[in-house]
Motif scaffolding. Structure first.
Motif, mmCIF file in Angstrom:
data_model
loop_
_atom_site.group_PDB
_atom_site.id
_atom_site.type_symbol
_atom_site.label_atom_id
_atom_site.label_comp_id
_atom_site.label_asym_id
_atom_site.label_seq_id
_atom_site.Cartn_x
_atom_site.Cartn_y
_atom_site.Cartn_z
ATOM 1 N N LEU A 313 0.802 -1.210 0.000
ATOM 2 C CA LEU A 313 0.000 0.000 0.000
ATOM 3 C C LEU A 313 0.842 1.271 0.000
ATOM 4 C CD1 LEU A 313 -2.927 -0.982 2.422
ATOM 5 C CD2 LEU A 313 -2.942 -0.850 -0.073
ATOM 6 N N ASP A 314 1.973 1.263 0.713
ATOM 7 C CA ASP A 314 2.825 2.449 0.736
ATOM 8 C C ASP A 314 3.380 2.748 -0.649
ATOM 9 O OD1 ASP A 314 2.421 2.996 3.364
ATOM 10 O OD2 ASP A 314 4.208 1.929 4.072
ATOM 11 N N LYS A 315 3.821 1.710 -1.322
ATOM 12 C CA LYS A 315 4.392 1.902 -2.652
ATOM 13 C C LYS A 315 3.304 2.277 -3.660
ATOM 14 C CE LYS A 315 8.184 -1.068 -1.416
ATOM 15 N NZ LYS A 315 8.692 -2.440 -1.361
ATOM 16 N N GLU A 316 2.121 1.716 -3.454
ATOM 17 C CA GLU A 316 0.993 2.074 -4.321
ATOM 18 C C GLU A 316 0.678 3.557 -4.179
ATOM 19 O OE1 GLU A 316 -3.698 1.360 -4.065
ATOM 20 O OE2 GLU A 316 -2.552 -0.515 -4.232
ATOM 21 N N LYS A 317 0.625 4.051 -2.953
ATOM 22 C CA LYS A 317 0.335 5.471 -2.711
ATOM 23 C C LYS A 317 1.424 6.357 -3.312
ATOM 24 C CE LYS A 317 -2.310 4.800 1.570
ATOM 25 N NZ LYS A 317 -2.289 4.991 3.043
ATOM 26 N N TYR A 318 2.669 5.918 -3.127
ATOM 27 C CA TYR A 318 3.794 6.706 -3.660
ATOM 28 C C TYR A 318 3.703 6.807 -5.185
ATOM 29 C CZ TYR A 318 8.461 7.791 -5.348
ATOM 30 O OH TYR A 318 9.513 8.340 -6.022
ATOM 31 N N LEU A 320 1.066 6.437 -7.163
ATOM 32 C CA LEU A 320 -0.088 7.247 -7.557
ATOM 33 C C LEU A 320 0.205 8.743 -7.414
ATOM 34 C CD1 LEU A 320 -2.997 5.168 -5.953
ATOM 35 C CD2 LEU A 320 -2.714 5.682 -8.395
ATOM 36 N N LYS A 321 0.906 9.104 -6.341
ATOM 37 C CA LYS A 321 1.247 10.500 -6.105
ATOM 38 C C LYS A 321 2.184 11.018 -7.213
ATOM 39 C CE LYS A 321 3.611 13.484 -2.771
ATOM 40 N NZ LYS A 321 4.370 13.528 -1.493
ATOM 41 N N GLU A 355 -6.409 2.546 -11.741
ATOM 42 C CA GLU A 355 -5.594 3.733 -11.982
ATOM 43 C C GLU A 355 -4.285 3.403 -12.709
ATOM 44 O OE1 GLU A 355 -6.345 7.423 -10.537
ATOM 45 O OE2 GLU A 355 -7.881 6.237 -11.545
#
Length: 561
Positions: A313-318, A320-321, A355
Motif C-alpha cells: 500500500l505504501d508503494k501504491e500510494k507513492y 499514484l502521487k 488507476e
C-alpha cells in the motif's frame, strides 16, 4: 618406283605442314611462357597491393594469343582481373570477365566460386534477376562440390544477397525464408536483415510484422541517417496500410528528417498533404506533449516485473502521487515520459487497480502516440471500474486514432465527467473532424455557456481563458464551414480582443479571420489579417489551413505578396 607430280606435291605439302606445326608450337610455347611471366608479374603486384599494376599485367597476358589448342591459359588472368575489379567496386566490368570464364567453359575447378562472385557482382549492380540465378547455381554446386575455401561466410552472404534479390524481383516469401536463415545464424546482426524482412512483410500484407521488423532494424542503426530513413519510411507505409495515420505521419516526418532525398515520397507526398497537414486541435485536458508538436518519442518501455512487492500500500500510494504530478505537468519531455511509463508499469505490477491502466493509457498516447495501446489500457481500466473519467479519455484516444464516431459515443457515455465543459468541447472537436459542423457548433456553444465565457481562474486544471478563447476560435471555424461568416467574425473579434487583453498574441484568431474575409471576397482585409497572423513558424501554420480544396499558404502567396 614411279615418282609422280602428285606424290612430289604431297611430300612438299607434308613438309610444309610439319614446318608450320613446328613454328606454331614454338610460338605457342613462347606465348605460353610470356603469358605465364605476366601472370607472375600481376601476382607479385597484387602482393604489393598495386592493383592497377596487377591489372595492366593481367591485360598484357590476355593480349598475347593463346595456344591454338586451348584457351585455358587465360582463365587465371580473367579471374585475377575480375577479383581486382570487385575490390575496386567496378561490378559490371567484374561480371563481364567472370562471364568469360563461364561462357567459354574454361573451368570446372572453381565454378561454384565463379557463380558466387558473379552473383555478388550482379547483386551490387542491382541486376537482381541475374544475381538470384547465379547465387542459386552457386548454392546448388556447393552442395555437391563443397564450399570454396577462400570465401568466408559463404552461406550467410549468399542467403543475404539472394534474399535481397528475391525481394527486388517480387518473390517475397523466398526473401523471408532466406533472410530468416541469416538472422538465425549470424551472431553480428545487421539492420539490413530486418529491413529486408520488413519490406517483404509489407508487400505480403503482413503489416504488423513489417512494423515490428522496421522497429527492430532501428535498434541496430547508430549513425547512418540514410538507413534510419529507410526504416522509418517502410514503417510509415505499414502504419498507413492499417489506417494508423497519426503514427504514419510521424514516421514520414522522421524519414524526411534523416534523408532529405525522400522529400517527394514523405512530406511532399499526396498522402502526407491530405492526412498529416490538417490543423490539429488539442483537447483541453491534454498538457503540452510530444504529439502536440507533431512528433513522438521512440521509448522502449518494457513491462518487466517491478522490484516492488505486490499489494504494498505504501508503494501504491507513492506511485499514484508521482503519476498524478506527472499527469498535471505543463510539459512532458522524454525523461518525464520514460519515468511516467515506467511508474505506470510498476503500479500495475504492485496493484491491479484501475488507476495503473488509466495512467499507462494516458502516457501511451501523450508520449509515444501509441493510440491502439492506449485504447486497450483504457478498456482494461473501465473493466475494473467504469469511471466517467476513464470513458472520457478513451474517447480522446479514439479521436486521436481517427475513430471519431467511437469517440463521440465515448464522450456521450461520459456525460457526467467533471468538469462538463470537457465533454462538450471534445464533442465539438470530433464532430468537426467528421464534417458535422452543425453539431460541432452546438457543442462548442454548450462548452462556452457552461463556463459562462469566463476568462479568469481555472476549471478542471485548465485556464478558463483557454476554454473561452479556443471555444470561440473553433466555433468560428465551424461557422465558416456553415457559411455563417458574419457570426464567425463576431466570435473571432471577441476571441482576439480577449486574447490581447490577456497579453497573448492571437495569431490563430487572425489566421481564421483572414480565411473568412477571403471567402467574403474581401482580399485586402484577408491579407491584412493573415499578415497579423505571421508569428512563430507562420509558414507551417498557414500550410496546415485549407479553404475548401485550396491551401491558405498558396492563396496568401498569390494574393498578398
Amino acid at each position: 618406283m614411279i615418282i609422280t607430280t602428285k606424290s612430289i606435291t604431297d611430300y612438299v605439302n607434308l613438309q610444309d605442314t610439319k614446318r608450320i606445326l613446328k613454328i606454331e608450337k614454338e610460338v605457342a610455347l613462347k606465348n605460353k611462357k610470356e603469358k605465364k611471366e605476366y601472370i607472375e608479374i600481376a601476382n607479385s603486384k597484387l602482393k604489393e597491393n598495386d592493383l592497377n599494376g596487377a591489372l595492366k599485367a593481367y591485360f598484357k597476358s590476355i593480349e598475347i594469343p593463346s595456344s591454338f589448342r586451348s584457351n585455358l591459359e587465360d582463365r587465371d588472368a580473367y579471374k585475377g582481373i575480375a577479383e581486382i575489379l570487385l575490390k575496386q567496386k567496378r561490378f559490371p566490368s567484374a561480371a563481364q570477365y567472370l562471364s568469360k570464364i563461364i561462357d567459354k567453359n574454361l573451368t570446372k575447378e572453381y565454378l561454384t566460386e565463379i557463380y558466387y562472385k558473379r552473383g555478388l557482382a550482379y547483386h551490387a549492380s542491382k541486376k537482381y534477376n541475374l544475381a538470384k540465378n547465379d547465387l542459386s547455381q552457386a548454392l546448388f554446386l556447393s552442395e555437391s562440390d563443397g564450399i570454396p575455401k577462400n570465401i568466408s561466410n559463404f552461406n550467410l552472404n549468399l542467403y543475404y544477397m539472394r534474399s535481397e534479390s528475391f525481394l527486388n524481383t517480387g518473390n517475397y516469401r523466398n526473401a523471408i525464408n532466406d533472410i530468416n536463415k541469416v538472422i538465425s545464424q549470424d551472431k553480428n546482426i545487421k539492420p539490413h536483415y530486418y529491413q529486408i524482412r520488413s519490406s517483404a512483410n509489407y508487400f505480403l500484407g503482413n503489416y504488423e510484422d513489417s512494423i515490428s521488423d522496421a522497429t527492430s532494424s532501428l535498434d541496430f542503426i547508430k549513425n547512418d541517417n540514410q538507413l534510419k530513413s529507410k526504416s522509418f519510411f517502410t514503417r510509415a507505409e505499414s502504419y498507413k496500410s492499417i489506417n494508423n495515420f497519426k503514427l504514419s505521419c510521424l514516421d514520414f516526418e522522421k524519414a524526411y528528417k534523416f534523408n532529405k532525398l525522400k522529400l517527394n515520397s514523405t512530406v511532399n507526398s499526396k498522402f502526407y498533404k491530405n492526412n498529416c497537414l490538417e490543423n490539429f486541435e488539442p483537447h483541453l485536458v491534454n498538457p503540452s506533449s510530444p504529439f502536440r508538436k507533431g512528433e513522438a518519442y521512440d521509448l522502449k518501455i518494457s513491462s518487466k516485473n517491478s522490484s516492488f512487492e505486490k499489494e504494498d500500500l505504501d508503494k501504491e500510494k507513492y506511485l499514484l502521487k508521482e503519476l498524478k504530478k506527472l499527469e498535471s505537468s505543463s510539459y512532458l519531455n522524454e525523461i518525464a515520459c520514460k519515468k511516467a511509463l515506467n511508474l505506470s508499469n510498476s503500479l500495475i505490477n504492485v496493484s491491479q487497480i484501475s488507476e495503473g491502466f488509466y495512467y499507462r493509457a494516458r502516457f501511451k498516447y501523450l508520449c509515444i502516440a501509441d493510440f491502439n495501446g492506449s485504447i486497450n489500457d483504457f478498456k482494461k481500466a473501465i473493466d475494473i471500474e467504469p469511471k466517467p473519467r476513464y470513458i472520457y479519455f478513451l474517447g480522446i484516444a479514439n479521436d486521436l486514432n481517427g475513430n471519431h464516431i467511437e469517440a463521440i459515443k465515448n464522450f456521450k457515455e461520459s456525460e457526467n465527467v467533471n468538469p462538463k465543459i470537457h465533454h462538450y468541447y471534445s464533442l465539438g472537436i470530433s464532430f468537426y473532424k467528421l464534417g458535422d459542423y452543425k453539431n460541432s457548433e452546438i457543442n462548442f456553444t454548450n462548452a462556452l455557456l457552461s463556463n459562462n465565457f469566463s476568462l479568469k481562474g481555472y476549471t478542471g486544471d485548465t485556464q478558463n481563458f483557454t476554454f473561452t478563447y479556443r471555444g470561440l476560435l473553433n466555433r468560428a471555424r465551424a461557422k465558416r464551414h456553415l457559411k455563417d461568416y458574419l457570426s464567425g467574425l463576431n466570435d473571432l473579434e471577441k476571441a482576439i480582443k480577449d486574447c490581447l487583453d490577456q497579453g497573448w498574441y492571437p495569431n490563430e484568431g487572425y489566421l481564421e479571420k483572414g480565411n473568412i474575409q477571403f471567402l467574403l471576397d474581401d482580399k485586402v482585409s484577408a491579407c491584412s489579417s493573415w499578415n497579423r497572423a505571421k508569428y512563430k513558424e507562420w509558414e507551417s501554420q498557414f500550410k496546415l489551413e485549407n479553404i475548401g480544396n485550396e491551401s491558405v499558404y498558396n492563396i496568401y502567396q498569390d494574393s498578398c505578396t
